[in-house]
Design an enzyme around this catalytic site. Structure first.
Site, PDB file in Angstrom:
ATOM      1  N   SER A  98       0.828  -1.314  -0.097  1.00 60.69           N
ATOM      2  CA  SER A  98      -0.169   0.117  -0.160  1.00 60.69           C
ATOM      3  C   SER A  98       0.822   1.295   0.139  1.00 60.69           C
ATOM      4  O   SER A  98       0.559   2.267  -0.383  1.00 60.69           O
ATOM      5  CB  SER A  98      -1.071   0.049   1.212  1.00 60.69           C
ATOM      6  OG  SER A  98      -1.734  -1.327   1.320  1.00 60.69           O
TER       7      SER A  98
ATOM      8  N   GLU B 159     -22.091  15.063  12.063  1.00 61.61           N
ATOM      9  CA  GLU B 159     -21.218  14.715  13.333  1.00 61.61           C
ATOM     10  C   GLU B 159     -19.888  14.369  13.189  1.00 61.61           C
ATOM     11  O   GLU B 159     -19.059  14.684  13.884  1.00 61.61           O
ATOM     12  CB  GLU B 159     -22.228  13.996  14.275  1.00 61.61           C
ATOM     13  CG  GLU B 159     -23.521  14.515  14.501  1.00 61.61           C
ATOM     14  CD  GLU B 159     -24.776  14.097  13.634  1.00 61.61           C
ATOM     15  OE1 GLU B 159     -24.360  13.273  12.763  1.00 61.61           O
ATOM     16  OE2 GLU B 159     -25.630  14.684  13.722  1.00 61.61           O
TER      17      GLU B 159
ATOM     18  N   ARG C 190     -31.959  19.644  28.853  1.00 64.76           N
ATOM     19  CA  ARG C 190     -32.769  20.436  27.833  1.00 64.76           C
ATOM     20  C   ARG C 190     -33.875  21.428  28.711  1.00 64.76           C
ATOM     21  O   ARG C 190     -33.876  22.665  28.384  1.00 64.76           O
ATOM     22  CB  ARG C 190     -33.840  19.438  27.125  1.00 64.76           C
ATOM     23  CG  ARG C 190     -34.677  20.311  26.288  1.00 64.76           C
ATOM     24  CD  ARG C 190     -35.468  19.238  25.368  1.00 64.76           C
ATOM     25  NE  ARG C 190     -36.630  20.053  24.597  1.00 64.76           N
ATOM     26  CZ  ARG C 190     -37.712  20.396  24.860  1.00 64.76           C
ATOM     27  NH1 ARG C 190     -38.252  20.111  26.131  1.00 64.76           N
ATOM     28  NH2 ARG C 190     -38.183  20.896  23.881  1.00 64.76           N
TER      29      ARG C 190
END
Lengths: 612, 612
Positions: free
Chosen positions: A34, A358, A465
């Site tokens: 690789s 995210e 919240r």
């Protein structure tokens, strides 16, 4: 470019191959094939385009080189050797105990910005660094990211393509090593670089398809990337895995292992070389842009008022931003809910809207941190699970990143379980070197938000919240690793350990218990990790009976943190752990706390039984 | 279509809007504006294209309707009412305690396949169902997924576009409600449906751009999707959020809340209606394709041989596949490492290569499970963190999904921390209703792999990279929730609780300790959740001293499971928890275990101190 120069670049490519083969052979493991596919891409970049002072890796003007395909670490280390940054002797310590040259790159090496090795992360982090260059540092450094073709299957790469394309990050170049072969076989698109170019181009990037073993084509592609303004460039380079060694070249089954016959391979590659590259130094003015600073004036809330900790977080963050010009904030399209919108309004230049991505948000935070900025990234606690691999890897990167999860637990009410963060404490406690904070009132939140700015590693703040009563005075201090005794007497017969929303339930329970003649201690364990073991042990000694209560699944959160802290305590207290044990549904916040058995009534009932 | 029919469809759209407004008003919360934008799309689908028997939701021939934008649940429930599946009375229970109509849809409703509400998940799951239709069931049902435009920022959507485009899933239609507004403001691309069409088209999909409030255009688009073969179709529908009510239509700040004046809004929408849709029944032969079954012949390993548990997993899975034609397997491009390649070779029709896209892999597993298949999905334990949000949501979906993480812990050796699963036990324990298994030998692995096929909820198997000694006889049973006493006597002065790789270290330590005159119990705690509390309590009572040892961070794993099980035990034992406490680097497996302090020497030293 003259023929001789091209030949020299090709020779350098062969050297990088040989050194990749050599260090993998010495280690007995690694990914030489690789590395070999990308060796020519690396050679031209190192010799002609990268601007970097290896003697001053902290120079803000330096370019940034990220191996998103982190398993090609032999190639990266061979580049470091060619640049004179490491010796040949050190190169051959690859993957040995004590060596800085780990199997996948980590910032234990001063020239490595971030750890890679979980695929699909290097490019999103590179986007963060490029954003810093464009919007914060305002310096002309470039970000070069070597990507694998296999990792283009990761959705996070497309979050990165979208973010960078939309932001017009012309300081970012993705070099895709299209070697056609993944770990276990062919990729979906093989050598069809046009398939990748169509996709990446559709996201607003300039794309260039080349033969990745033709140094002249490579050189022209980099020059074209430099000359492209207003958008990032992706170079799709058709390459051969294991290039130059017939036994492995373009063959399946040769991934992630040393070459079968390294000596022969080195011969086929023309033997060892010791070319030394004089890497171009960075250009431009010395420092980057800096924002002005004012004295810190955190918001103050009156005791007895009702304020959501998420709101206090947002207001404190905006205030901190005025005092700390290094603070930057990211959000994933819920800034009205997390309350980062206050920071965005006050300091728009330092706010990054990441939309609903995210993974890219956390990656960008890591990238901004690479350049010394102090990022806070926020979304619903539940949705930070989306970025858990990025958070895990940020810890491997030794990145100082602050994450904030709002809408924790069942107390959010009607929206239901998909929106409830109920595993976040477990997930964040299990991140190496992390700090986990969970405030219960607005003044405490403000203090912890400010304290986070100077924490190392991954720190996490959990906000609520709904509005909760302010119980601490403005300016009270809440050291990380501490706790608060809210009710305490020598006669206490039980201690309730709570944090966040459940502190208020615990206080109500303690009042009820006091009326019933059962004095109960209440501990606000706002620092879930590190935890205040001394106060917990004292409570165990004084009362012999603890109740932990948390708006979280029973596993891995507050209750487990308490059990860990008390594992050595003699005599051992009895511990009852109240937590969310059934799948919640939709209901009011009060109904949710009641249904989960973590409200004042549940605490009172448990305390009565325990103290009986 | 005649004008009258178009008018009726438009009327139905208005009814769906009115009912969305009504139920959100009754609840005092919800997302009516996000429902109103998609109401015409939903009306035409329900009345003319969806094939579904609401009286027989388990009919295998039914189409599948997924609201990837789960917050548009009012619209979904309004559709159910229009189809006669729920009453108007039930519609108005939306979001109340005890109601099946939760804030975001869950399979508590028989017509809901999976829970949504974490964005970017519905389409990847839909890909899984469409794969089942194409390759397993071989039935002509179609999968319709209503997507938001905001959620196109999630990378997982692009994993889905890539997987579906490559697989040519012409039974899948994505309906994108391009209403231009996210939660806190405009999306990146606003009403530029061409921007989305370019991107999605580049991934091999057929795309259609329409006015999402023109029922004739909508009808033609669905017809075109049905007529498109060899590839999936995405309908990019330009719509207005809050369509039909001027106070909220196409306005910011109206997300996720009831309309300010519901009565007036209903008037503006033309008042309540009670249109009833006769949904078309499914077509085609009754059952789906089934594969043949043979008697189960699990692999058997000779005691004393050295076999990696990952290899035993792969061999057992291939054997299980022959006996259980419902078993299907997914991998994320590491099947040679996880060893699912044995299953792929034996049962290629039931193997799904997901390439490096862990979110899509887990989503596809959930989708295959929707159709009753029994999925096992595998990758490195470390990389399952990439799909943690999908795993969390799969638990909300009550999906029975089996996940397998290989390369757990530092014992993998040289590859370094990016490849080491060190938080997986914590993450999986904190999933509601989960089972967490961690075998130490090949025969035990085989038994647990077979047992997983019948487990409910999320089950997780952790395997080890290196070879470990076979210590159990073939055919021995290992019930979930059990453990094994490997060394035990009434004289034991300490008990070592281990699992997986550390069982072998514990056995070596016990031998050493026995030689030193310290009899030590060894417990193989292969079932980390549920945990065998009785055996642990017995060990606590008999020895008073426990050592837990795990190849995992200290938080949330085996040690915490043991502490939880013993929290009530009197007298409480002393517990020492050995775990990985420093960031690992590259080294041999033995060096790693030693450096982490979880090898036989560390256990022996801890036991000496504890028993002294």
């Amino acid at each position: 470019m003259p023929e001789q120069a091209l030949e020299w670049l090709a020779e350098l490519g062969q050297q990088l191959r040989v050194d990749s083969v050599r260090c993998s052979a010495a280690a007995g493991s690694g990914h030489p094939t690789s590395s070999m596919s990308a060796a020519d891409l690396a050679a031209v970049l190192l010799a002609r385009y990268l601007r970097y002072d290896f003697d001053a890796p902290d120079d803000p003007r330096n370019d940034h080189l990220i191996f998103s395909k982190g398993h090609a670490s032999p190639l990266l280390y061979a580049m470091f050797k060619a640049a004179g940054a490491i010796s040949d002797e050190e190169l051959l310590t690859f993957r040995r105990l004590g060596s800085r040259l780990e199997g996948h790159p980590t910032p234990r090496l001063p020239w490595v910005d971030v750890a890679t090795g979980s695929l699909g992360q290097g490019l999103p982090i590179g986007v963060g660094i490029a954003l810093a260059g464009q919007r914060l540092d305002r310096l002309p450094y470039r970000v070069w990211v070597l990507c694998g073709d296999s990792e283009l299957a990761e959705g996070s790469m497309w979050e990165a393509f979208e973010h960078a394309g939309y932001a017009g990050l012309d300081n970012l170049t993705a070099i895709v090593d299209v070697n056609r072969l993944g770990q276990r076989g062919p990729t979906r698109h093989g050598w069809d670089t046009a398939a990748y170019a169509r996709r990446i181009g559709a996201f607003g990037w300039h794309t260039i398809e080349i033969d990745g073993h033709d140094v002249a084509q490579i050189d022209r592609a980099y020059a074209e990337a430099l000359a492209t303004s207003d958008r990032p460039t992706a170079i799709l380079a058709r390459t051969k895995k294991g290039k130059g060694v017939p036994e492995v070249e373009n063959r399946e089954g040769a991934h992630g292992k040393p070459l079968p016959d390294p000596e022969e391979a080195i011969d086929e590659l023309g033997g060892e070389r010791n070319l030394r590259v004089r890497v171009k130094p960075p250009e431009g003015g010395r420092g980057g842009h800096r924002f002005p600073a004012e004295p810190l004036k955190l918001p103050a809330y009156a005791v007895g008022d009702k304020v959501a900790t998420r709101t206090a977080f947002g207001e404190a963050l905006a205030a901190l931003g005025a005092a700390r010009p290094d603070v930057v904030v990211l959000d994933a399209e819920v800034s009205d809910s997390t309350r980062t919108e206050y920071f965005a309004d006050a300091h728009p230049e330092r706010f990054f809207q990441c939309y609903i991505a995210e993974q890219q948000m956390v990656a960008a935070a890591v990238g901004l941190r690479v350049r010394g900025w102090t990022p806070y990234a926020a979304t619903f606690a539940a949705f930070l699970t989306r970025a858990y691999d990025f958070i895990r890897m940020a810890a491997v990167s030794r990145a100082d990143v602050r994450l904030v999860g709002s809408h924790a637990g069942v107390s959010i009410g009607h929206d239901g379980p998909s929106q409830m963060g109920l595993e976040d404490l477990a997930a964040f406690r299990a991140v190496h070197g992390s700090t986990v904070l969970y405030p219960c009132d607005a003044n405490q939140t403000a203090q912890l938000v400010a304290a986070m700015a100077d924490l190392e590693g991954i720190s996490y703040l959990r906000t609520t919240r709904g509005n909760t009563r302010v119980i601490y005075r403005p300016g009270e201090e809440f050291p990380v690793g501490g706790s608060r005794l809210l009710r305490a007497s020598p006669e206490d017969r039980v201690a309730v350990v709570a944090a966040g929303i459940t502190v208020h339930e615990a206080l109500a329970a303690a009042d009820q218990l006091a009326a019933e003649g059962i004095p109960a201690r209440v501990i606000d364990l706002y620092s879930v990790k590190p935890v205040d073991a001394a106060t917990l042990r004292e409570a165990a000694r004084d009362t012999g009976r603890l109740i932990t209560v948390e708006d979280h699944w029973p596993e891995g959160g507050l209750g487990d943190a308490v059990l860990e802290a008390l594992a050595d305590t003699r005599p051992a207290p009895r511990v009852v752990r109240l937590a969310v044990r059934a799948m919640p549904t939709s209901a009011t916040p009060a109904e949710q706390l009641h249904a989960a058995g973590i409200d004042a009534a549940a605490i009172t009932a448990a305390a009565r039984l325990l103290a009986a």
